[in-house]
Design an enzyme around this catalytic site. Structure first.
Site, short mmCIF file in Angstrom:
data_model
loop_
_atom_site.label_atom_id
_atom_site.label_comp_id
_atom_site.label_asym_id
_atom_site.label_seq_id
_atom_site.Cartn_x
_atom_site.Cartn_y
_atom_site.Cartn_z
N LYS A 162 0.84 -1.20 0.00
CA LYS A 162 0.00 0.00 0.00
C LYS A 162 0.88 1.24 0.00
O LYS A 162 1.78 1.37 0.85
CB LYS A 162 -0.91 0.01 1.24
CG LYS A 162 -1.97 -1.09 1.23
CD LYS A 162 -3.06 -0.83 0.21
CE LYS A 162 -4.22 -1.79 0.36
NZ LYS A 162 -5.26 -1.61 -0.68
N ASP A 190 -0.43 -0.74 -4.59
CA ASP A 190 -1.79 -0.21 -4.61
C ASP A 190 -1.76 1.19 -4.01
O ASP A 190 -1.51 1.35 -2.82
CB ASP A 190 -2.74 -1.11 -3.80
CG ASP A 190 -4.20 -0.69 -3.96
OD1 ASP A 190 -4.46 0.33 -4.63
OD2 ASP A 190 -5.07 -1.40 -3.42
N GLU A 218 -1.78 -0.52 -8.92
CA GLU A 218 -3.23 -0.48 -8.83
C GLU A 218 -3.74 0.93 -8.48
O GLU A 218 -3.23 1.57 -7.58
CB GLU A 218 -3.67 -1.47 -7.74
CG GLU A 218 -5.14 -1.57 -7.51
CD GLU A 218 -5.49 -2.73 -6.58
OE1 GLU A 218 -4.60 -3.54 -6.26
OE2 GLU A 218 -6.66 -2.79 -6.17
N ASP A 243 -9.07 -0.41 -9.98
CA ASP A 243 -9.86 -0.99 -8.88
C ASP A 243 -11.08 -0.08 -8.64
O ASP A 243 -12.16 -0.33 -9.18
CB ASP A 243 -9.00 -1.13 -7.62
CG ASP A 243 -9.76 -1.74 -6.45
OD1 ASP A 243 -10.91 -2.17 -6.65
OD2 ASP A 243 -9.22 -1.79 -5.33
N LYS A 267 -14.19 -7.12 -7.66
CA LYS A 267 -14.55 -7.40 -6.25
C LYS A 267 -16.06 -7.56 -6.19
O LYS A 267 -16.79 -6.72 -6.74
CB LYS A 267 -14.14 -6.24 -5.34
CG LYS A 267 -12.64 -6.06 -5.20
CD LYS A 267 -12.32 -4.86 -4.32
CE LYS A 267 -10.80 -4.72 -4.15
NZ LYS A 267 -10.44 -3.42 -3.54
MG MG Z 1 -7.23 -1.64 -4.35
#
Ligand code: MG
Length: 365
Positions: A162, A190, A218, A243, A267
């Site tokens: 992250k 991400d 991402e 995303d 997702k």
């Molecule tokens: Mg993500």
């Protein structure tokens, strides 16, 4: 097998370490559990987290959408009419994707139980094992390097780092982690909307030029900035994945036609459940665009559904980011899906195979 009642519960599971992204910090999973009862005694389970910053769904909105709108529309309906049921669920209310996902997961669980087969077989079959990555939360560099080393020691071969807080520090974070684990792990980044398009190009090129190999980056920019996504995708070698920029099938078509990303992160909480996730995987496969299966901060009910779905679409879903259960201190759910750090396997239990949920708190509503 007809639907007789829909009940609600809450499930809380503490995380091993706080989950920190550019958007939020969370220390436990706290999700709405949806329990669909039938006249044959079979029970289907679904789950949805509150992810207000991404989907707009809260615990209250999830429960209300199902209780007031979806439940009256599907009570008494026959589980064998799956397509009719998913059509009703999807058209009953606009948006509210996590609520739709929770109820669809329970319906698919029952549909597979009806035919006495694990869900992935009903969805088309596949090899019932996956290897997931694990999230390394954004933090001080030393902490992120230590977390990365620990994840590798536990057998994770892919790390999702992250970033998205501070561009200069982000570059240093990634370089330090890469130096520490480059021989034993693949790195995904991400940025969770944290960069501008120009910052993203600068950061990714800087990392590429210094020899850091990234499997993908991402969602570097804001969800609605498709032009920004396209700008970055055109200017860097590392694959860019969408995303937050893409929820349903129509958005995926638009994204692919714009060439605004190289990879799509599916997702269930964004698609509104399995029926649209199937459509997205098929659209992506038609255009030869790879997909990731991801999850929000979810426990092993909705993540189990994502596992079954991903196995059935392994032709196009080549990247697995289903680390919700691995981030938890324990797995409260006994089901047909076993989560053992990076290794995820499915048994032959019908549906999702849920036998027991520890700590389930029924809601009297
Ligand atoms: Mg993500």
């Amino acid at each position: 097998m007809r639907i007789t009642d829909i009940k609600f519960a809450m499930l809380k599971v503490p995380l091993r370490t706080a989950f920190k992204t550019a958007l939020r910090t969370v220390s436990e999973i706290e999700d709405v559990i949806v329990i669909v009862e039938t006249d044959t005694g079979h029970t289907g389970y679904g789950e949805a987290p509150a992810t207000a910053a991404i989907t707009g769904d809260t615990h209250g909105s999830i429960i209300e959408a199902i209780k007031v709108i979806i439940k009256p529309a599907i009570i008494g309906k026959d589980i064998s009419n799956l397509n009719e049921l998913t059509e009703i669920i999807q058209s009953s209310i606009v948006k509210n994707y996590s609520a739709k996902a929770a109820i669809e997961i329970a319906i698919y669980d029952l549909f597979a139980q009806l035919y006495n087969a694990p869900l992935y077989k009903i969805l088309g079959g596949g090899e019932p094992s996956l290897a997931t990555d694990i999230t390394i939360s954004v933090d001080y560099i030393d902490k992120m390097v230590e977390d990365s080393r620990n994840a590798v020691a536990k057998g994770f071969e892919t790390l999702k780092i992250k970033v998205g807080k501070d561009i200069g520090l982000d570059i240093e974070r990634v370089k330090a982690i890469y130096a520490a684990v480059k021989d034993s792990a693949i790195l995904r980044l991400d940025a969770n909307l944290g960069w501008t398009a120009k910052e993203a190009v600068y950061a990714i090129r800087n990392l590429e030029d210094s020899g850091v190999k990234l499997e993908l980056v991402e969602q570097p920019v804001r969800a609605d900035d498709l032009d920004g996504m396209k700008y970055i995708t055109e200017r860097v070698h590392s694959p860019i994945m969408a995303d937050e920029s893409t929820f349903g099938p129509k958005e995926v078509i638009e994204l692919i036609k714009m060439r605004a990303a190289d990879i799509i992160n599916i997702k269930l909480m964004k698609t509104g459940g399995i029926s649209n996730a199937i459509k997205i995987a098929d659209i992506a496969a038609t255009y030869d665009v790879e997909c990731m299966i991801g999850c929000m901060l979810e426990s092993s009910i909705s993540v189990a559904a994502a596992v079954h779905f991903a196995v059935s679409k392994s032709n196009i879903i080549s990247k697995i980011d289903l680390d919700g259960p691995s981030l938890c201190q324990y797995d409260p759910v006994t089901s047909g899906v076993n989560f053992n750090n990076s290794e995820i396997t499915i048994t032959d239990a019908p549906g999702l195979g849920i036998e027991h949920i520890k700590g389930l708190q029924m809601l009297d509503i």
